[in-house]
Enzyme design. Structure first.
Site, PDB file in Angstrom:
ATOM      1  N   CYS A   1      -3.643  11.379   1.647  1.00 29.72           N
ATOM      2  CA  CYS A   1      -2.926  10.094   1.572  1.00 29.72           C
ATOM      3  C   CYS A   1      -1.472  10.212   1.134  1.00 29.72           C
ATOM      4  CB  CYS A   1      -3.689   9.149   0.649  1.00 29.72           C
ATOM      5  SG  CYS A   1      -5.293   8.738   1.312  1.00 29.72           S
TER       6      CYS A   1
ATOM      7  N   GLY B   1       2.252  19.622 -12.955  1.00 27.21           N
ATOM      8  CA  GLY B   1       1.490  20.794 -12.500  1.00 27.21           C
ATOM      9  C   GLY B   1       1.919  21.161 -11.105  1.00 27.21           C
TER      10      GLY B   1
ATOM     11  N   LYS C   1       0.922  11.877   3.670  1.00 27.33           N
ATOM     12  CA  LYS C   1       1.012  11.042   4.890  1.00 27.33           C
ATOM     13  C   LYS C   1       1.792   9.765   4.595  1.00 27.33           C
ATOM     14  CE  LYS C   1      -2.880   8.889   5.873  1.00 27.33           C
ATOM     15  NZ  LYS C   1      -2.673   7.427   5.868  1.00 27.33           N
TER      16      LYS C   1
ATOM     17  N   LYS D   1       0.843  -1.202   0.000  1.00 33.09           N
ATOM     18  CA  LYS D   1       0.000   0.000   0.000  1.00 33.09           C
ATOM     19  C   LYS D   1       0.872   1.244   0.000  1.00 33.09           C
ATOM     20  CE  LYS D   1      -3.226   3.009   0.722  1.00 33.09           C
ATOM     21  NZ  LYS D   1      -4.139   3.481  -0.322  1.00 33.09           N
TER      22      LYS D   1
END
Ligand code: UDX
Length: 450
Positions: A276, A269, A279, A220
């Protein structure tokens, strides 16, 4: 709409997937979307919340987050009796086949991940159901599931098992990402536990990847960090592009046309924000540090992201020049389009930086105004983009909302006091702006002002 779990199978039909009883701890973006979608798949779901106001809103049928399709699913499944909301402090988890932890894991000041809410949830579960199957959906550092299992057993939950099941939901399309996942990841030590968790997702017919808890936890963080790194990389290329007169959007599409690279997350950009990426990249960098490992790719991803924001700020200040009464119109406050979320938003960061330099800012956003007014600087907020550009010396596109891209740019040119537009998301029709008499600047498409 995914077919609900069959209850009375037609002759010869495959055996229906058993509807599970699920308690989800945490009614934030992840918990509320996951709970509602699991109910949509036919499971009996109780979503719990500790915040009384939020719980009250949910119980009165109000969904406190904007996610396409979520309201309908919540209404439908509450009416069907498959979804209900309970107080986290008193919920009974004894009869749950699965207790899903989806509580927040915010960053501490040093970037390390705060696990207090997860620990409290696991203690509560262990006390309520000593044989609970706990599924941690919150994003937690590698090793957390094992530590939570030990914590639960120390609390008397001698039969508690903890499985990792990370989510990959993007804000603004979280329901779609849940219902049409690229893959479901299940990190478990025990095959029987993994099989139960897999049943949650059976109606999706999605590919399921089984691994260890630590592999799921690391995957993840690695996925989010790699996505953030792609953006930081292309933003670094955008600085080179501006210097040599290349159009970074053309370079991105050429680079992304390589099947090994792919086109996604190469949009140069203002860079990444949200609840998320910041962190998770900081959290993984601290994990590496705590393991005594150098992780320059992670720290470089963070630094490049900040450098890009500073580059945009520098371009705005240059366009503003020495005007003592300078006014800047900021189009966009959300950290990206299709969300009202302003957490770590690069647009809000710009508003702060300009405001601190005494520059008058008029900011607008179709969805995020209320959230920005709560946490943002004391500038002028308006729902009307044309009011924002009235009398502005510089207009900045900070969030690429379609309605800003499609503005009447000749009218914008007439209303502005100045003529400069910084397209900080490389999303505007540069030819139309130039033909409207505006000076078009961007982050990688200036093409030396051609
Ligand atoms: C992300 C991950 O995509 C998701 O899988 C994970 O579960 C949660 O974190 P989210 O934070 O909702 O989702 O936003 P995402 O759509 O990934 O965009 C993140 C940031 O990157 C935004 O600020 C966006 O503006 C920026 N971005 C995205 C770019 O600057 N360029 C791009 O090409 C894509």
């Amino acid at each position: 709409m995914v077919a609900e779990v069959a209850r009375t199978p037609a002759p010869g039909a495959p055996a229906p997937v058993r509807s599970l009883t699920v308690t989800v701890l945490g009614a934030g973006y992840v918990g509320l979307v996951s709970g509602a979608c699991l109910a949509e798949l036919g499971h009996h779901v109780t979503v719990t919340e500790i915040d009384e106001r939020r719980l009250g809103a949910l119980r009165s049928g109000m969904v406190p987050i904007r996610e396409r399709g979520l309201d309908d699913i919540v209404d439908r499944q509450v009416a069907a009796g498959l979804l209900r909301f309970e107080d986290a402090r008193t919920v009974d988890v004894t009869k749950s086949d699965v207790v899903m932890v989806a509580v927040g894991t915010p960053s501490q000041a040093d970037g390390r991940v705060e696990l207090g809410h997860v620990e409290a949830a696991v203690r509560q579960i262990a006390r309520g159901n000593p044989r609970a199957l706990v599924v941690i959906k919150s994003t937690v550092p590698p090793g957390t599931c094992d530590r939570m299992q030990a914590l639960a057993r120390a609390e008397g939950g001698t039969g508690v098992r903890v499985v990792s099941n990370p989510e990959f939901l993007r804000e603004g399309r979280a329901v779609q990402d849940f219902m049409q996942p690229d893959r479901v990841v299940i990190g478990a030590r025990d095959a029987a536990d993994a099989a139960i968790v897999e049943q949650l997702y059976a109606p999706l017919d999605a590919s399921v990847l089984h691994c260890s808890p630590e592999e799921a936890e690391l995957s993840k963080y690695a996925a989010n960090s790699l996505l953030a790194a792609r953006i930081s990389f292309i933003n670094e290329m955008s600085a080179i592009a501006d210097r040599i007169g290349a159009d970074i959007t053309r370079v991105s599409s050429i680079v992304g046309s390589d099947a090994r690279i792919g086109p996604a997350f190469l949009g140069a950009g203002l860079g990444w924000g949200g609840s998320c990426f910041p962190k998770d990249v900081h959290g993984l960098a601290r994990v590496a540090e705590d393991l005594g490992l150098a992780a320059p790719m992670l720290t470089a991803t963070i630094e490049a992201n900040l450098r890009q924001r500073q580059r945009a700020l520098g371009a705005i200040l240059e366009l503003v020049g020495a005007r003592p009464d300078a006014r800047v119109a900021l189009l966009g406050l959300a950290f990206k389009p299709e969300t009202d979320d302003v957490r770590e938003s690069p647009a809000v960061w710009l508003a702060h930086e300009l405001h601190e330099r005494g520059i008058a800012v008029r900011a607008t956003d179709p969805w995020a105004l209320a959230n920005a007014e709560r946490v943002g600087p004391r500038v002028t907020y308006t729902l009307d983009p044309m009011r924002a550009v009235d009398g502005a010396d510089v207009t900045v596109l900070a969030t690429e909302w379609p309605e800003f891209v499609a503005l009447d740019w000749p009218e914008v040119a007439r209303r502005m006091r100045g003529d400069a537009v910084l397209d900080a998301r490389n999303a505007l029709p540069s030819d139309l702006l130039r033909s409207s008499g505006l000076v078009y600047r961007s982050l990688g498409r200036d093409v030396l002002g051609r």
